[in-house]
Design a protein around this motif. Structure first.
Motif, PDB file in Angstrom:
ATOM      1  N   LYS A  59       0.836  -1.206   0.000  1.00 35.48           N
ATOM      2  CA  LYS A  59       0.000   0.000   0.000  1.00 35.48           C
ATOM      3  C   LYS A  59       0.868   1.251   0.000  1.00 35.48           C
ATOM      4  CE  LYS A  59      -3.853   2.118   2.518  1.00 35.48           C
ATOM      5  NZ  LYS A  59      -4.804   1.943   3.646  1.00 35.48           N
ATOM      6  N   LEU A  60       1.934   1.251   0.797  1.00 34.64           N
ATOM      7  CA  LEU A  60       2.822   2.413   0.848  1.00 34.64           C
ATOM      8  C   LEU A  60       3.516   2.639  -0.486  1.00 34.64           C
ATOM      9  CD1 LEU A  60       4.449   1.974   4.388  1.00 34.64           C
ATOM     10  CD2 LEU A  60       2.685   3.620   3.722  1.00 34.64           C
ATOM     11  N   LEU A  61       3.975   1.571  -1.109  1.00 33.17           N
ATOM     12  CA  LEU A  61       4.663   1.706  -2.387  1.00 33.17           C
ATOM     13  C   LEU A  61       3.701   2.131  -3.493  1.00 33.17           C
ATOM     14  CD1 LEU A  61       7.111  -1.338  -2.262  1.00 33.17           C
ATOM     15  CD2 LEU A  61       7.699   1.093  -2.140  1.00 33.17           C
ATOM     16  N   ALA A  62       2.459   1.672  -3.410  1.00 34.79           N
ATOM     17  CA  ALA A  62       1.471   2.104  -4.397  1.00 34.79           C
ATOM     18  C   ALA A  62       1.194   3.589  -4.254  1.00 34.79           C
ATOM     19  CB  ALA A  62       0.179   1.299  -4.231  1.00 34.79           C
ATOM     20  N   ARG A  63       1.063   4.058  -3.019  1.00 35.08           N
ATOM     21  CA  ARG A  63       0.831   5.481  -2.794  1.00 35.08           C
ATOM     22  C   ARG A  63       2.011   6.319  -3.250  1.00 35.08           C
ATOM     23  NH1 ARG A  63      -2.249   6.067   3.071  1.00 35.08           N
ATOM     24  NH2 ARG A  63      -4.325   5.511   2.307  1.00 35.08           N
ATOM     25  N   ALA A  64       3.198   5.732  -3.173  1.00 34.49           N
ATOM     26  CA  ALA A  64       4.393   6.448  -3.617  1.00 34.49           C
ATOM     27  C   ALA A  64       4.534   6.429  -5.133  1.00 34.49           C
ATOM     28  CB  ALA A  64       5.638   5.840  -2.970  1.00 34.49           C
ATOM     29  N   GLY A 170      -2.910   4.847  -4.224  1.00 33.20           N
ATOM     30  CA  GLY A 170      -4.061   4.837  -3.332  1.00 33.20           C
ATOM     31  C   GLY A 170      -5.285   5.451  -3.988  1.00 33.20           C
ATOM     32  N   LEU A 171      -5.096   6.572  -4.679  1.00 36.51           N
ATOM     33  CA  LEU A 171      -6.205   7.218  -5.380  1.00 36.51           C
ATOM     34  C   LEU A 171      -6.702   6.329  -6.512  1.00 36.51           C
ATOM     35  CD1 LEU A 171      -8.055   9.630  -5.934  1.00 36.51           C
ATOM     36  CD2 LEU A 171      -6.206  10.634  -7.295  1.00 36.51           C
ATOM     37  N   GLU A 176     -11.262   3.045  -8.535  1.00 38.81           N
ATOM     38  CA  GLU A 176     -11.649   1.831  -9.246  1.00 38.81           C
ATOM     39  C   GLU A 176     -12.682   1.007  -8.499  1.00 38.81           C
ATOM     40  OE1 GLU A 176      -7.463   0.938 -11.641  1.00 38.81           O
ATOM     41  OE2 GLU A 176      -7.889  -0.074  -9.730  1.00 38.81           O
ATOM     42  N   LEU A 177     -12.715   1.102  -7.164  1.00 44.12           N
ATOM     43  CA  LEU A 177     -13.603   0.259  -6.376  1.00 44.12           C
ATOM     44  C   LEU A 177     -15.069   0.574  -6.665  1.00 44.12           C
ATOM     45  CD1 LEU A 177     -11.793   0.267  -2.915  1.00 44.12           C
ATOM     46  CD2 LEU A 177     -11.993  -1.656  -4.499  1.00 44.12           C
ATOM     47  N   PRO A 178     -15.901  -0.441  -6.976  1.00 46.13           N
ATOM     48  CA  PRO A 178     -17.328  -0.195  -7.178  1.00 46.13           C
ATOM     49  C   PRO A 178     -17.988   0.454  -5.962  1.00 46.13           C
ATOM     50  CG  PRO A 178     -16.728  -2.388  -7.953  1.00 46.13           C
ATOM     51  CD  PRO A 178     -15.526  -1.842  -7.234  1.00 46.13           C
ATOM     52  N   ALA A 179     -17.486   0.131  -4.757  1.00 49.45           N
ATOM     53  CA  ALA A 179     -18.080   0.687  -3.535  1.00 49.45           C
ATOM     54  C   ALA A 179     -17.950   2.201  -3.474  1.00 49.45           C
ATOM     55  CB  ALA A 179     -17.426   0.058  -2.303  1.00 49.45           C
ATOM     56  N   THR A 180     -16.953   2.754  -4.175  1.00 50.80           N
ATOM     57  CA  THR A 180     -16.782   4.208  -4.178  1.00 50.80           C
ATOM     58  C   THR A 180     -17.906   4.883  -4.959  1.00 50.80           C
ATOM     59  OG1 THR A 180     -14.388   3.845  -4.092  1.00 50.80           O
ATOM     60  CG2 THR A 180     -15.129   6.072  -4.625  1.00 50.80           C
ATOM     61  N   GLY A 181     -18.472   4.186  -5.907  1.00 55.52           N
ATOM     62  CA  GLY A 181     -19.646   4.685  -6.623  1.00 55.52           C
ATOM     63  C   GLY A 181     -19.382   5.766  -7.648  1.00 55.52           C
TER      64      GLY A 181
END
Length: 290
Positions: A59-64, A170-171, A176-181
């Motif tokens: 997660k940290l590397l993805a955010r970076a 992270g963004l 991409e998540l369907p839950a974000t709508g």
């Protein structure tokens, strides 16, 4: 630009509740399932990780902006990531920060400020970093001098239009998540016969060959003979969703354009062009996300 598209030449190409045997306290009957009011607000998530505590290294590397979480996990399996010189062997490692972390022997830079771009993906290129078959990818179309960018979701090879790209893993995941709508809007040119009533039935969702597609707001914009222009808005974005749903209705899609992703549209950019979204606009948009 959208009006121009419409003028292009046509081409054919549950179980009911079963009361238990045990008596209900106070001699009251349990109400049937589905009749009880649902609690307001989001459901609590068990063991939800804290954003201000240790985080998984992926997660940290993805955010970076190093790579997506899944790509980071592959890089760990390949022995490309180390901490203080010791090769990492599990993606479950928890860290407070990326101090001492290297990728391919190079120290990981501090995360750059989050950026989001609108890119008009042309037809005939893959949403991928590379293709074993040698087909062109979006990175072959992007201009030089950009930061390392990751696509938000995908558009298939023959689909064109708006593709959001960001340097923040992270963004990317959140959008991409369907839950974000976050809604995606498409325009499809299709050959065949369909009624507005059929299109409106998609609002209830549809199951095709065992795959469940959620609610789709579909409207017939224009009809010339057997050729139709249809606008569709959805919030899931499953693989080839629009093509599969319209194909199920007996339509053959000859052109598919994504015109919007959330509040961001393809207006003002041509195929292959990219434009950065204003920081203030991005800030206010992120505050609306679930």
């Amino acid at each position: 630009m959208l009006d121009d598209w419409l003028s292009l030449p046509e081409q054919r190409p549950d179980l009911s509740h079963q009361p238990g045997k045990c008596p209900v306290p106070n001699n009251r009957q349990r109400p049937p399932r589905g009749s009880r009011p649902k609690p307001k607000g989001p459901r609590p998530v068990a063991n939800k990780p804290r954003e201000d505590g240790p985080q998984r290294i992926a997660k940290l590397l993805a955010r970076a902006g190093v790579a997506s979480r899944r790509e980071v996990e592959r890089m760990i399996a390949e022995g490309r990531i180390a901490i203080d010189g010791e090769t990492l062997d599990t993606p479950a490692t928890l860290l407070d920060n990326l101090n001492g972390v290297t990728v391919d022997g190079n120290p990981v830079k501090k995360p750059a400020p989050t950026k989001l771009f609108r890119f008009y993906k042309p037809k005939g290129c893959l949403t991928a970093a590379h293709d074993p078959k040698g087909r062109p990818t979006i990175y072959d179309r992007l201009p030089q001098g950009l930061p390392r960018l990751m696509p938000v979701g995908r558009l298939d090879y023959n689909t064109e239009g708006l593709l959001l790209m960001t340097n923040d893993g992270g963004l990317k995941r959140q959008l991409e998540l369907p839950a974000t709508g976050v809604e995606r809007t498409y325009r499809a040119r299709a050959f065949g016969e369909v009624s507005q009533e059929q299109l409106e039935s998609l609002a209830e969702g549809i199951t095709i060959e065992g795959v469940r597609y959620g609610s789709i707001d579909a409207n017939l914009e224009r009809s010339t003979g057997h050729n139709k222009w249809i606008q569709l808005t959805l919030a899931e974005g499953k693989n080839r969703e629009v093509r599969n749903v319209l194909g199920h209705l007996g339509l053959e899609v000859s052109r598919l354009i994504r015109t919007a992703y959330g509040p961001f549209t393809v207006e003002g950019i041509e195929p292959g062009q990219i434009r950065e979204i204003d920081r203030n606009e991005l800030f206010h948009f992120r505050r609306t996300l679930k």
